[in-house]
Design a protein around this motif. Structure first.
Motif, PDB file in Angstrom:
ATOM      1  N   PHE A 170       0.749  -1.293   0.078  1.00 29.38           N
ATOM      2  CA  PHE A 170      -0.038  -0.076   0.036  1.00 29.38           C
ATOM      3  C   PHE A 170       0.846   1.343  -0.081  1.00 29.38           C
ATOM      4  N   THR A 171       2.138   1.071  -0.006  1.00 24.26           N
ATOM      5  CA  THR A 171       2.909   2.261  -0.143  1.00 24.26           C
ATOM      6  C   THR A 171       2.630   3.105  -1.510  1.00 24.26           C
ATOM      7  N   GLY A 172       2.644   4.471  -1.184  1.00 26.53           N
ATOM      8  CA  GLY A 172       2.269   5.167  -2.364  1.00 26.53           C
ATOM      9  C   GLY A 172       1.068   5.354  -2.931  1.00 26.53           C
ATOM     10  N   SER A 173       0.169   4.710  -2.145  1.00 25.56           N
ATOM     11  CA  SER A 173      -1.539   4.500  -2.519  1.00 25.56           C
ATOM     12  C   SER A 173      -2.237   5.927  -2.292  1.00 25.56           C
ATOM     13  N   GLY A 174      -1.704   6.793  -1.607  1.00 31.78           N
ATOM     14  CA  GLY A 174      -2.200   8.128  -1.349  1.00 31.78           C
ATOM     15  C   GLY A 174      -3.163   8.038  -0.054  1.00 31.78           C
ATOM     16  N   LEU A 175      -3.134   7.008   0.686  1.00 26.42           N
ATOM     17  CA  LEU A 175      -4.085   7.239   1.689  1.00 26.42           C
ATOM     18  C   LEU A 175      -3.517   8.303   2.797  1.00 26.42           C
TER      19      LEU A 175
END
Length: 372
Positions: free
Chosen positions: A47-52
């Motif tokens: 989920f790294t870089g998913s903009g969460l």
């Protein structure tokens, strides 16, 4: 000058309950580096870089009919072993800030307001919360006690649907982590279709059903016919008291049974019995007895026992969902999100097996990153 930080609201229905208190305290603890994010799938590398939204950017509030302040509720959970000793003191300021954002829920006994008046009041609370805290968006998450299934011909909306309608009216994405009706009522069908907001699932998958969604595909893939699948839940706390109501228990069990029926192709014999054991507090034991046939009709049995704390299992999933749905809203997504079926007993479509649901979730993470 740097731009002001974007902040995201998380509005809990049942904001002083065990799950919401654990999620609020846990978010503060992980954000401060006091504890690792065990159980939070969104904190893993895919989920790294998913903009969460960052955990430090989440602002908590909610509705509740209970009056016990969050710091005190957290102390009670620590005394019961749900939260680590000392954690309520370490995050007291964050708990107090969240408690200041909690508004009275309803309808309470004797409340004479109509459904429309209640929806309007709840929506105004959400709008005020966003304005006061300068939030980019607010995600509404239902973690309240399970409601009984509405009686046929009932004219009033159940409380969960009143809150869900208020979320739509206030322009807030919605997540139903309970088996209660929420958005899934004909009375809200048109509003849901027209809202242009993302919404997700019903009834979080935390323990017994999580295990069922792993084991049931095993029997199918190994061509082992399941003859019967029975279960028992022993639980205390608020859930135990709420599920002592047969109507609430029926709503809860519907999701457990759906996982088996969807995966096995038919519902096996057996059912889940739920017993309220107040002495267990927020802990529960779930036992399953699976009868199946082997080669040449050899009759075999698999038994499983799951002992855990539902609040500690649910809280990281709730935080995951709030972040994922907030990001989906930021990107302009709308409608049901079957990609989040990994988290639900009763998802918005998609596969029933956990592995396939996880693959769909990873693909969704890629979509959030802008990958095709």
């Amino acid at each position: 000058m740097s731009a002001p930080a974007v902040r995201t609201g998380v509005w809990f229905i049942g904001a002083r309950g065990s799950v919401a208190t654990t999620a609020t305290a846990g978010c503060a603890a992980v954000a401060a580096g006091l504890h690792r994010a065990a159980g939070m799938v969104t904190e893993t590398p895919p989920f790294t870089g998913s903009g969460l939204p960052a955990l430090t950017s989440l602002v908590f509030g909610g509705h509740d009919t209970a009056g016990c302040p969050l710091p005190k509720r957290a102390e009670t959970l620590a005394d019961g072993g749900v939260l680590p000793q000392g954690l309520p003191s370490a995050v007291r300021s964050e708990l107090a800030a969240a408690d200041a954002g909690i508004r009275p829920g309803g309808p309470l006994p004797g409340d004479t307001r109509s459904d429309e008046e209640l929806i309007t009041a709840f929506a105004a609370d959400l709008t005020d919360f966003g304005r006061r805290n300068d939030l980019a968006r607010t995600v509404v998450v239902n973690v309240a006690s399970t409601e009984p299934v509405p009686a046929p011909g009932e004219q009033r909306l159940p409380a969960s649907s009143l809150y869900a309608a208020a979320a739509l009216r206030a322009g807030c994405p919605y997540i139903n982590f309970t088996p209660s009706t929420g958005l899934r009522t004909p009375a809200l069908q048109d509003a849901v279709a027209a809202c242009g907001l993302p919404h997700a699932g019903r009834d979080g998958k935390t323990g017994q059903t999580l295990l069922r969604s792993v084991l049931a595909p095993m029997f199918v893939q190994r061509a082992l016919p399941v003859r019967a699948w029975s279960g028992t839940n022993l639980l205390g706390g608020g859930d135990g008291a709420a599920l002592a109501d047969p109507g609430a228990a029926a709503a809860k069990n519907a999701g457990k049974e759906r996982v088996l029926a969807d995966t096995l192709g038919t519902a096996p014999e057996g059912e889940v019995h739920i017993d309220d054991v107040p002495a267990l507090g927020d802990w529960k034991t779930a036992w399953d007895h699976i009868a199946f046939d082997g080669f040449l009709g050899a009759r075999m049995v698999l038994q499983t026992t799951w002992q855990g704390c539902d609040s500690a299992l649910a809280a990281p999933l709730v935080l995951d969902l709030a972040r994922l749905v907030a990001r989906a809203h930021e990107l302009g997504m709308s409608g049901p999100l079957p990609q989040l079926g990994f988290y639900f007993k009763d998802p918005d479509g998609g596969p029933a097996a956990l592995f396939e649901q996880y693959q769909a979730l990873l693909a969704f993470a890629g979509t959030l990153r802008g990958e095709r």
